[in-house]
Design a protein around this motif. Sequence first.
Motif, mmCIF file in Angstrom:
data_model
loop_
_atom_site.group_PDB
_atom_site.id
_atom_site.type_symbol
_atom_site.label_atom_id
_atom_site.label_comp_id
_atom_site.label_asym_id
_atom_site.label_seq_id
_atom_site.Cartn_x
_atom_site.Cartn_y
_atom_site.Cartn_z
ATOM 1 N N SER A 204 0.852 -1.183 0.000
ATOM 2 C CA SER A 204 0.000 0.000 0.000
ATOM 3 C C SER A 204 0.887 1.232 0.000
ATOM 4 N N PRO A 205 0.440 2.351 -0.586
ATOM 5 C CA PRO A 205 1.245 3.574 -0.510
ATOM 6 C C PRO A 205 1.380 4.099 0.918
ATOM 7 N N ASP A 206 0.540 3.616 1.818
ATOM 8 C CA ASP A 206 0.639 4.000 3.226
ATOM 9 C C ASP A 206 1.575 3.084 4.013
ATOM 10 N N GLY A 207 2.201 2.121 3.327
ATOM 11 C CA GLY A 207 3.118 1.216 4.002
ATOM 12 C C GLY A 207 2.378 0.080 4.688
ATOM 13 N N PRO A 208 3.051 -0.640 5.584
ATOM 14 C CA PRO A 208 4.446 -0.422 6.011
ATOM 15 C C PRO A 208 5.445 -0.813 4.935
#
Length: 415
Positions: A204-208
């Motif tokens: 995801s672009p939000d990580g982790p």
Amino acid sequence: MKKSIFKLLAILLWLPTLLSGQEKNKQPEGFPFILPKEKPNRPLSAAMQRNYDNYMAPRPENNELYTQFKYTELKGFDYNGHDGTISRRDPSKVIYENGKYYVWYTYRNTPTPPQGAKNSNDTIPSADWDLAEIWYATSKDGFTWEEQGVAVPRPPKPNVGWRSVTTTDILKWKGKFYLYYQGFMEASGTRGDDCPVAVSYADSPDGPWTPHTEVVIPNGKKGEWDQYSIHDPYPIVYKDKIYLYYKSDFDGDPNLVRMQGLAIADNPLGPFKKSPLNPVINSGHETTLFPFKEGMAALVIRDGTEHNTVQYAEDGVNFNIASIVEFMPNAAGPYVADAFTNTKYGRGISWGISHFTNATTWDQNHAVLARFDCDLSLDVDDPQMKRLGTYFKPEFYYQMGLSKKQRERIEKQHK
């Protein structure tokens, strides 16, 4: 009677040729007043040959790769009163995911502003990008941003990037996300800035974000142009492969020169193979490229013999100047909608995020993020962006005045 008829027929047959010759004689000997849209079939000077052969149109206003740049201050970022302790710089490409825009950037938060390599230590930075991490922010409109925090922290010593992780860029490949970045192994400013390319990946672009434990693009061999540094990694999906452009600085006689290279891979984690034609761009301080029509376009700013140009390569390798522009964005991270679609016909760009360095004074040196807008897009028609000539008040030019040393030289010459 028959002879007269034959003479009349001969005159009638010859008349079009005569009139055609007269029409040719009426054409002016000099270059036509109305600038031809296509290259005219007549002797041309070297300058007029370039005007038709080197650019996409003979007039800048009609050149799809010519533009003015407009800048807007961003909302949502705090800089601690601009005292030089907080800096945000070198933004990635902007991407659109989950109904919002994402951008990653170099983030420095240190007790003091940069103090130079000799005065740096484990907490005092040598340069604006020293002792930095990679942070990210999101936005609904591209003007107001909400900072989300750290994406890639500095790893413990002796891992790649233990001193600083900076100048990141984003790749989306087969549903996963990859952040490439410079991994500093020493304080910047000590020759050389040992700085190969590292990468972290996430679902995801939000990580982790999970760091890859190996260097993906190593420095060149001793004596090669990129032996000391691989800066500004910039990946694009092109021709079914990952084209990763980068910058290196070399020579140093007396100053460093900066040029751009290319490494290509079938997999985000490599192996990457450097182009045998490197450097592929002979100028520029950072890497900013985007698919355009069948090829690749590049913003080439600041450094080198061909600075302040937009360049184009039909094959993504052999670049030529497509236009000469003004006030280009520093470290531009454009919104490139087709950066990862493996497009066969790139649409171009119209906005992105860049930075301004030395936002106040060198004693409080730090950078701030800003938005830039332009018309380098096949889907935008903005005549204001195509205007020629930008006018400024005298104060603008006086800011670029003579230094004290230059004034002393001039006074000495007068004496």
